[in-house]
Motif scaffolding. Structure first.
Motif, short mmCIF file in Angstrom:
data_model
loop_
_atom_site.label_atom_id
_atom_site.label_comp_id
_atom_site.label_asym_id
_atom_site.label_seq_id
_atom_site.Cartn_x
_atom_site.Cartn_y
_atom_site.Cartn_z
N GLY A 382 0.80 -1.21 0.00
CA GLY A 382 0.00 0.00 0.00
C GLY A 382 0.84 1.26 0.00
N VAL A 383 0.17 2.41 -0.10
CA VAL A 383 0.88 3.70 -0.10
C VAL A 383 1.57 3.94 1.24
N ASN A 384 1.16 3.22 2.26
CA ASN A 384 1.79 3.35 3.58
C ASN A 384 2.89 2.31 3.76
N ASN A 385 3.25 1.64 2.64
CA ASN A 385 4.29 0.60 2.63
C ASN A 385 3.90 -0.66 3.40
N GLU A 386 2.64 -0.74 3.83
CA GLU A 386 2.17 -1.95 4.49
C GLU A 386 1.79 -2.98 3.44
N LEU A 387 2.06 -4.25 3.71
CA LEU A 387 1.77 -5.32 2.75
C LEU A 387 0.38 -5.88 3.01
N TYR A 388 -0.45 -5.87 1.96
CA TYR A 388 -1.81 -6.40 2.06
C TYR A 388 -1.92 -7.69 1.23
N LYS A 389 -2.61 -8.66 1.77
CA LYS A 389 -2.78 -9.94 1.08
C LYS A 389 -4.25 -10.15 0.70
N TYR A 390 -4.48 -10.47 -0.58
CA TYR A 390 -5.82 -10.72 -1.09
C TYR A 390 -5.86 -12.15 -1.61
N LYS A 391 -6.60 -12.99 -0.92
CA LYS A 391 -6.60 -14.42 -1.21
C LYS A 391 -7.49 -14.77 -2.40
N ASP A 392 -7.10 -15.83 -3.10
CA ASP A 392 -7.96 -16.43 -4.10
C ASP A 392 -8.83 -17.48 -3.39
N TRP A 393 -9.84 -18.00 -4.08
CA TRP A 393 -10.72 -18.99 -3.43
C TRP A 393 -10.06 -20.36 -3.35
N ARG A 394 -9.00 -20.57 -4.14
CA ARG A 394 -8.22 -21.80 -4.08
C ARG A 394 -6.81 -21.49 -4.56
N CYS A 395 -5.88 -22.35 -4.27
CA CYS A 395 -4.51 -22.20 -4.77
C CYS A 395 -4.44 -22.79 -6.18
N HIS A 396 -4.40 -21.92 -7.18
CA HIS A 396 -4.40 -22.40 -8.56
C HIS A 396 -3.03 -22.91 -8.99
N ASN A 397 -1.98 -22.14 -8.65
CA ASN A 397 -0.61 -22.53 -9.00
C ASN A 397 -0.48 -22.87 -10.48
N MET A 398 -0.89 -21.93 -11.31
CA MET A 398 -0.80 -22.14 -12.75
C MET A 398 -0.75 -20.80 -13.47
N VAL A 399 -0.25 -20.82 -14.71
CA VAL A 399 -0.26 -19.64 -15.56
C VAL A 399 -1.63 -19.55 -16.23
N MET A 400 -2.23 -18.37 -16.16
CA MET A 400 -3.58 -18.20 -16.68
C MET A 400 -3.65 -17.05 -17.68
N ASP A 401 -4.50 -17.24 -18.69
CA ASP A 401 -4.96 -16.10 -19.48
C ASP A 401 -6.41 -15.85 -19.07
N VAL A 402 -7.09 -14.94 -19.74
CA VAL A 402 -8.44 -14.59 -19.29
C VAL A 402 -9.40 -15.77 -19.46
#
Length: 647
Positions: A382-402
């Motif tokens: 963030g602008v305050n240099n704090e690290l924010y984490k936004y989770k996915d609904w599952r761990c995909h662990n893959m390269v994705m296109d749209v």
């Protein structure tokens, strides 16, 4: 025989015997007869003249309006969904009751009438008397009063037998409805009922009778002017006792127009039963509410519109004997069964990723070839240099296109598409607020945040948040200036259909139809034809479209992603054997204040066949998981459609 004293009737005329004897005697008899007649005539003209004149003045013209039968309603195959019935009621016309200008014992005579009505209908004589007194005090004695409503056939026959001898009292028959299709149709059809004060104000000047029933919800209300018909009348002259002297003139009522719906009755019943039988129970809780929309994406015809729970719309016509049911229905604060859930809003969850993908492709934050590695979460400084984490609904662990992001419903890919990451990846706009405004604008192009225009009342417009909305909403006690700031997290929440986003199942189905038909936002409609009483088509409801503004390449890429969802991704349980299905799952977290815990909505929306779409299906459960609970239900609805619905 009148229920009033027989002595009140005028005595019969004199009789005379045939004369006998000689001619002189005959002459004397004739002279005597003329003398008697002359005396009687004089008495009538001079002595009793004022009384007869008064009696003549008390003869009056009574005009009764004859209400028309309402037009019928059928499904797309001609199956009748309603039938017309007569509703019997006991009516009193105060000005036709015995009064003090006619009879000395008029109060006693009136009360005998009230007692007889009480005996037949069960409405107390004192209550009837009070209603009459109130009407006369208000100067409305010329308006008929309902002494009792919804009489049984036996009560109606008994009242009809004695009505001729009961001045002012009569049997009234008004058009009514019986809803024969089943509870599955209640939210579509609505019901008819009496006019309330607010109804009468709206209908003023449109020729409505005070006792004329009107459509109160659903198709009955929306097409009231078509279904109603034209009122007729009959005028008769009555004497002071309420007896008819002569018929003067009449005009027959004209029945209302009938309606042919796009709804397939079999599909409607099947879908409703299926939703009832599959309400999910999971770790998140037990579902009580569900909705489904089945629609032709090329015309906007709604083939099924289901809301669970439902109710029996015959309950209003039977309110006397079903008052406890009606009270429970009106006070239902757990499921609000009277509310059409297909037109009610909730967080749409990942079904909204169709909008985010379209916005990204059109605005250039992604291309069809954009690839990103997606793990379990997105970390943003963030602008305050704090690290924010936004989770996915599952761990995909893959390269994705749209396409694969849609197929597997990746949150992280959509976060970056809509809002970027403040460093290496640009969102839809040059800054956080611009990105939010652009995403909201594309959502509105897909019809979110406003009503769809379906021919039913009570539609929720839903909600699409943006920076301007937040500034004007987060004000007042309990908020500070910082609460009104549009943050990166707002873009992320909106991108996956959560946060402040609200949409109805019908809006989600309409968005899906736009992808299925190549980019046209179609107006959904229930009615297809208005038909006159003689069977002629008065008008057809033609399809209405507006262009979403998508390039065909964008439509193609999103369709490919939705096909992947069902073929190998999160929506795999929506597969059916006889058609290729393209779809999108949705699971939206929300806080339930009743249970004081977080839970989630379940969604699936899709279309089939993929190559030549002809049907859209959207399924919603208030609690559940999209891929696990909503997708297999959608598959069964699609299977039924292809096997049973004529196309």
């Amino acid at each position: 025989m009148s229920i009033l004293d027989e002595g009140l009737r005028s005595p019969g005329g004199t009789s005379r015997n045939r004369p006998h004897g000689n001619l002189g005697m005959l002459r004397l008899a004739v002279l005597a007869l003329f003398l008697i007649l002359a005396i009687r005539l004089g008495q009538m003209q001079i002595v009793d003249g004022a009384s007869y004149a008064k009696r003549s003045e008390q003869n009056h013209i009574n005009q009764k309006n004859i209400l028309p039968t309402r037009g019928l309603i059928t499904d797309r195959n001609g199956e009748a969904l309603v039938q017309n019935v007569g509703v019997y009621s006991a009516s009193i016309l105060p000005e036709a009751l015995p009064n003090d200008t006619q009879f000395e014992n008029w109060k006693e005579m009136r009360y005998r009438i009230y007692l007889k009505l009480e005996q037949i209908t069960g409405t107390s004589a004192l209550e009837i008397q009070s209603r009459v007194d109130d009407a006369e005090k208000a100067g409305q004695g010329y308006i008929a009063i309902k002494a009792a409503d919804n009489l049984t056939k036996q009560q109606a026959l008994e009242l009809d037998e004695v009505a001729s001898g009961m001045p002012g009292g009569s049997l009234a028959i008004t058009p009514g409805r019986q809803y024969i299709a089943g509870e599955e149709f209640s939210h579509i059809l609505g019901y008819i009922g009496p006019q309330f004060a607010e109804d009468a104000a709206k209908l003023e000047g449109q020729g409505y009778e005070f006792n004329e029933p009107i459509g109160k919800d659903g198709i009955e209300a929306r097409y009231e002017s078509d279904l109603r018909g034209t009122v007729g009348y009959s005028a008769v002259e009555q004497d002071a006792y309420g007896h008819q002297i002569s018929a003067l003139q009449s005009k027959d009522p004209v029945p209302g127009n009938s309606l042919k719906l796009a709804i397939d009755a079999g599909l409607q019943r099947y879908t409703a039963e299926l939703l009832e039988d599959t309400l999910p129970t999971s770790d998140w809780g037990t579902s009580q509410v569900a909705a489904a929309v089945v629609m032709d994406p090329n015309t906007g015809e709604v083939l099924a519109l289901v809301s669970i729970p439902t109710y029996d719309n015959n309950i209003w016509a039977e309110s006397k004997i079903r008052s406890e049911e009606l009270r429970a229905l009106a006070n239902d604060s757990a499921t609000y069964a009277l509310t059409n859930k297909a037109l009610s809003s909730a967080a749409p969850g990942s079904t909204f990723k169709i909008v985010t993908s379209a916005a990204g492709l059109e605005e250039g934050s992604i291309t069809p070839a954009t690839s990103r590695y997606v793990g379990c979460e997105l970390e943003v400084k963030g602008v305050n240099n704090e690290l924010y984490k936004y989770k996915d609904w599952r761990c995909h662990n893959m390269v994705m296109d749209v396409r694969t992001a849609l197929a597997w419903s990746s949150n992280v890919f959509m976060f970056l598409t809509a809002g970027g990451d403040l460093t290496t990846t640009r969102g839809l706009g040059d800054d956080i607020e611009e990105s939010g405004a652009i995403l909201a604008a594309w959502a509105r192009r897909f019809g979110f945040g406003k009503t769809t225009g379906i021919d039913l009342y009570g539609e929720d417009p839903g909600r699409i948040p943006d920076p301007a909305w937040k500034k004007r909403t987060y004000v007042g006690p309990g908020y500070n200036a910082g609460d009104r700031e549009w943050l990166l997290g707002d873009n992320y929440n909106t991108a996956i259909g959560q946060g402040d986003v609200l949409a109805t199942p019908l809006q989600v189905a309409r968005m899906t139809a736009a992808i299925a038909n190549g980019g046209k936002l179609v107006t959904p409609h229930i009615v297809t034809e208005v038909i006159s009483p003689d069977g002629e088509v008065v008008r057809k409801i033609e399809p209405e479209f507006q262009d979403v503004g998508l390039a065909q390449s964008t439509v193609r890429v999103i369709r490919e992603g939705m096909l992947g969802s069902v073929a190998y991704g999160a929506g795999a349980l929506a597969q059916i054997p006889n058609a290729s299905v393209a779809g999108k799952t949705g699971t939206a977290e929300f806080y339930d204040p009743k249970s004081d815990k977080w839970t989630q909505h379940a969604w699936f929306t899709g279309f089939a066949p993929y190559d030549k779409p002809e049907v859209v299906v959207t399924v919603y459960f208030d609690i559940g998981t999209g891929g696990t609970h909503a997708a297999p239900v959608a598959a069964k609805i699609l299977q039924y459609y292809f096997e049973n619905v004529a196309r």
